[in-house]
Design a protein around this motif. Structure first.
Motif, PDB file in Angstrom:
ATOM      1  N   UNK A 277      86.951  75.046  57.690  1.00 50.25           N
ATOM      2  CA  UNK A 277      86.305  76.099  56.901  1.00 50.25           C
ATOM      3  C   UNK A 277      86.454  75.852  55.408  1.00 50.25           C
ATOM      4  N   UNK A 278      87.437  75.038  55.034  1.00 46.91           N
ATOM      5  CA  UNK A 278      87.676  74.740  53.626  1.00 46.91           C
ATOM      6  C   UNK A 278      86.562  73.883  53.025  1.00 46.91           C
ATOM      7  N   UNK A 279      85.685  73.346  53.881  1.00 49.26           N
ATOM      8  CA  UNK A 279      84.587  72.509  53.389  1.00 49.26           C
ATOM      9  C   UNK A 279      83.724  73.258  52.381  1.00 49.26           C
ATOM     10  N   UNK A 280      83.653  74.586  52.519  1.00 49.64           N
ATOM     11  CA  UNK A 280      82.826  75.371  51.604  1.00 49.64           C
ATOM     12  C   UNK A 280      83.338  75.340  50.170  1.00 49.64           C
ATOM     13  N   UNK A 281      84.596  74.938  49.987  1.00 47.25           N
ATOM     14  CA  UNK A 281      85.157  74.861  48.638  1.00 47.25           C
ATOM     15  C   UNK A 281      84.995  73.472  48.027  1.00 47.25           C
ATOM     16  N   UNK A 282      84.452  72.542  48.791  1.00 49.43           N
ATOM     17  CA  UNK A 282      84.259  71.175  48.289  1.00 49.43           C
ATOM     18  C   UNK A 282      82.802  71.043  47.872  1.00 49.43           C
ATOM     19  N   UNK A 283      82.532  71.400  46.641  1.00 48.72           N
ATOM     20  CA  UNK A 283      81.156  71.528  46.168  1.00 48.72           C
ATOM     21  C   UNK A 283      80.354  70.249  46.329  1.00 48.72           C
ATOM     22  N   UNK A 284      80.938  69.122  45.961  1.00 45.95           N
ATOM     23  CA  UNK A 284      80.195  67.864  46.016  1.00 45.95           C
ATOM     24  C   UNK A 284      79.880  67.455  47.448  1.00 45.95           C
ATOM     25  N   UNK A 285      80.821  67.718  48.349  1.00 52.32           N
ATOM     26  CA  UNK A 285      80.562  67.384  49.744  1.00 52.32           C
ATOM     27  C   UNK A 285      79.480  68.286  50.320  1.00 52.32           C
ATOM     28  N   UNK A 286      79.489  69.563  49.946  1.00 53.59           N
ATOM     29  CA  UNK A 286      78.458  70.489  50.418  1.00 53.59           C
ATOM     30  C   UNK A 286      77.082  69.996  49.995  1.00 53.59           C
ATOM     31  N   UNK A 287      76.989  69.542  48.746  1.00 50.37           N
ATOM     32  CA  UNK A 287      75.706  69.037  48.252  1.00 50.37           C
ATOM     33  C   UNK A 287      75.235  67.845  49.078  1.00 50.37           C
ATOM     34  N   UNK A 288      76.156  66.932  49.355  1.00 47.73           N
ATOM     35  CA  UNK A 288      75.804  65.766  50.171  1.00 47.73           C
ATOM     36  C   UNK A 288      75.398  66.188  51.580  1.00 47.73           C
ATOM     37  N   UNK A 289      76.202  67.047  52.190  1.00 44.37           N
ATOM     38  CA  UNK A 289      75.937  67.484  53.563  1.00 44.37           C
ATOM     39  C   UNK A 289      74.572  68.156  53.673  1.00 44.37           C
ATOM     40  N   UNK A 290      74.263  69.027  52.715  1.00 43.16           N
ATOM     41  CA  UNK A 290      72.985  69.746  52.762  1.00 43.16           C
ATOM     42  C   UNK A 290      71.810  68.801  52.552  1.00 43.16           C
ATOM     43  N   UNK A 291      71.975  67.837  51.645  1.00 43.03           N
ATOM     44  CA  UNK A 291      70.900  66.871  51.407  1.00 43.03           C
ATOM     45  C   UNK A 291      70.651  66.028  52.652  1.00 43.03           C
ATOM     46  N   UNK A 292      71.710  65.528  53.255  1.00 39.74           N
ATOM     47  CA  UNK A 292      71.588  64.725  54.473  1.00 39.74           C
ATOM     48  C   UNK A 292      70.877  65.528  55.563  1.00 39.74           C
ATOM     49  N   UNK A 293      71.280  66.787  55.727  1.00 33.24           N
ATOM     50  CA  UNK A 293      70.693  67.636  56.767  1.00 33.24           C
ATOM     51  C   UNK A 293      69.224  67.929  56.487  1.00 33.24           C
ATOM     52  N   UNK A 294      68.879  68.120  55.209  1.00 33.35           N
ATOM     53  CA  UNK A 294      67.483  68.405  54.854  1.00 33.35           C
ATOM     54  C   UNK A 294      66.578  67.221  55.184  1.00 33.35           C
ATOM     55  N   UNK A 295      67.020  66.021  54.854  1.00 37.28           N
ATOM     56  CA  UNK A 295      66.221  64.833  55.155  1.00 37.28           C
ATOM     57  C   UNK A 295      66.064  64.679  56.663  1.00 37.28           C
ATOM     58  N   UNK A 296      67.152  64.850  57.377  1.00 35.80           N
ATOM     59  CA  UNK A 296      67.123  64.760  58.833  1.00 35.80           C
ATOM     60  C   UNK A 296      66.147  65.776  59.423  1.00 35.80           C
ATOM     61  N   UNK A 297      66.188  66.998  58.902  1.00 32.73           N
ATOM     62  CA  UNK A 297      65.328  68.071  59.393  1.00 32.73           C
ATOM     63  C   UNK A 297      63.866  67.829  59.034  1.00 32.73           C
ATOM     64  N   UNK A 298      63.622  67.348  57.814  1.00 36.04           N
ATOM     65  CA  UNK A 298      62.253  67.068  57.367  1.00 36.04           C
ATOM     66  C   UNK A 298      61.593  66.037  58.279  1.00 36.04           C
ATOM     67  N   UNK A 299      62.340  65.016  58.648  1.00 36.86           N
ATOM     68  CA  UNK A 299      61.809  63.967  59.520  1.00 36.86           C
ATOM     69  C   UNK A 299      61.427  64.541  60.883  1.00 36.86           C
ATOM     70  N   UNK A 300      62.305  65.349  61.453  1.00 32.50           N
ATOM     71  CA  UNK A 300      62.002  65.952  62.755  1.00 32.50           C
ATOM     72  C   UNK A 300      60.745  66.818  62.676  1.00 32.50           C
TER      73      UNK A 300
END
Length: 474
Positions: A277-300
């Motif tokens: 749950x502490x991942x929400x406090x890691x701003x840079x990782x959140x940005x990476x995770x969301x970007x990766x997920x968006x690209x993955x979702x866009x492709x689908x």
């Protein structure tokens, strides 16, 4: 000559002198460990048992000399040139080796410790150890006879070199991890100590310049980081795939990948914070995770949103070519994101669409599945990434899983730091953080295409499956 001060008990790492570690037997630590018997000259030799008790070593290599270097945690030799590698070491002793002017691997020790120390010590504790190290004890103890002029000269030079080494550590610390001083009390102690030693002892003034240029609160800032790109409302993925070539799409994805990789800080990726749950406090990782997920979702969505079979097949064909272009750019991170979007359940079930692919595209799909398969812990994919020139954008998610396995071992044991684990973490992060150093200036940004991915709002997985079932009935 003994320039070493008496050890203090560390609040997390116990005293270096441990009765179970002072003997010559190593039965209790396994067959691959032995006590170190050679030490830096200034540690003294009056208590060899205590010193041996602050070290344990492994005869197995920890780092690979063929690894490329990066600025964070890099810049030093990627291995210790010895057949014996330290595995467990006392925290105080570790600080001394970071500041030992006669230690040829001092820079490596410093970078490894600054990257990993938060697992076994606080910033306040490390700073206290460095202050203590700076105050080199007097040459002669009370009651002892005075030493020779030559001994005094050697002592003066060694004290100067140790104190310079302490400031070198502080400079590297502030330059790379200034956020560790976000606590005002610790920050003011750093300022006071630095100014005092610069004014009174002629210590290097570069530290103050680094502090003036840095922002110790940047990592804790609540301001959201916005990816580059201009939003274009109403444009479908099919329209994007028609308007832009696979090479252009791969190039813009690589520009965005470079942006998110440059934001990474090594300590954020340690301790499996990203897996809690502490991942929400890691701003840079959140940005990476969301970007990766968006690209993955866009492709689908680009595949399942098309009702017409020929359009779905064409989109799938173009996305396969995008993967091929990403391989040429050595953007392994987006390769996994794009290919993963095509292997999502909603897309994978479209049997008629996959069957309609051209022979050339079907062969490319087979090669990609073979490369990205999960055989033996992704061995094939890792070997592919390491072929040829240095890695560019490694697959972060893949290496984070490797980090998770590594961190199942203890970070300390019997009062000693598991420095072998720290070295392995350093090695892994050297690979994981390489994207920070990659330059993509040769790629021309196209703001509208960048915005297609940076502003994409993910479609819910249930809706993707619904669209898939409407496109091809179960």
């Amino acid at each position: 000559m003994d320039f070493a001060k008496r050890e203090k008990t560390h609040s997390i790492v116990k005293s270096l002198v441990n009765k179970t570690l002072t003997g010559t037997s190593t039965d209790h630590v396994g067959n691959n460990f032995a006590f170190v018997k050679t030490l830096p000259a200034y540690h003294g030799s009056e208590s060899p048992e205590a010193i041996r008790g602050s070290y344990r070593t492994s005869d197995a290599p920890v780092l690979d000399e063929n690894l490329p270097e990066v600025s964070e945690g890099g810049g030093a030799a990627a291995f210790i040139p010895s057949s014996t590698y330290m595995s467990f070491i006392g925290f105080c002793r570790l600080v001394r080796m970071m500041t030992d002017p006669h230690n040829p691997q001092r820079d490596l020790f410093t970078r490894v410790v600054l990257l990993t120390y938060r697992q076994f010590a606080t910033p306040e504790e490390l700073f206290e150890q460095l202050i203590e190290r700076y105050e080199v004890p007097a040459l002669s103890r009370p009651g002892e006879s005075d030493r020779s002029p030559l001994a005094h000269q050697f002592y003066t030079e060694l004290r100067r070199d140790i104190q310079r080494a302490v400031f070198n550590v502080l400079e590297l610390w502030v330059e790379n991890y200034y956020e560790d001083f976000s606590n005002d009390v610790l920050f003011h102690r750093l300022v006071a100590f630095s100014k005092e030693k610069i004014d009174q002892s002629g210590a290097p003034a570069a530290l103050l310049s680094l502090m003036a240029r840095g922002d110790r609160t940047a990592l804790n800032s609540s301001k959201p980081t916005v990816l580059p790109g201009v939003a274009r409302g109403g444009e479908t993925p099919t329209a994007v795939l028609i308007q832009y070539s696979p090479r252009e799409i791969a190039a813009q994805l690589t520009i965005l990948t470079s942006y998110v990789h440059r934001q990474f800080k090594g300590p954020e990726l340690l301790g499996q914070r990203w897996n809690t749950d502490e991942a929400n406090s890691i701003r840079n990782f959140i940005q990476y995770r969301d970007f990766f997920s968006c690209v993955n979702n866009w492709v689908s969505y680009a595949v399942v949103s098309e009702r017409d079979l020929s359009h779905r097949s064409k989109n799938l064909d173009l996305l396969m070519v995008v993967c091929d272009e990403l391989i040429k750019l050595r953007n392994w991170d987006m390769l996994v994101a794009v290919h993963g979007g095509m292997r999502a359940p909603a897309v994978k079930r479209l049997s008629r669409t996959w069957a309609s692919l051209s022979r050339e595209t079907a062969e490319l799909s087979t090669r990609l599945r073979k490369m990205l398969g999960s055989d033996a812990d992704h061995k094939t994919f890792k070997e592919t990434m390491r072929k040829g020139s240095r890695l560019q954008f490694p697959c972060v998610t893949l290496f984070l899983q490797e980090m998770k396995v590594l961190e199942e071992s203890k970070c300390s044991q019997e009062g000693l730091v598991n420095f072998g684990r720290c070295l392995q973490q350093y090695r892994l992060l050297q690979t994981l953080l390489q994207g920070k150093e990659v330059r993509v200036d040769h790629l021309m940004p196209k703001n509208e295409l960048l915005g297609t991915f940076s502003t994409w709002v993910p479609v819910d997985a249930s809706l993707l499956m619904q669209l898939s079932e409407e496109a091809e009935k179960p």
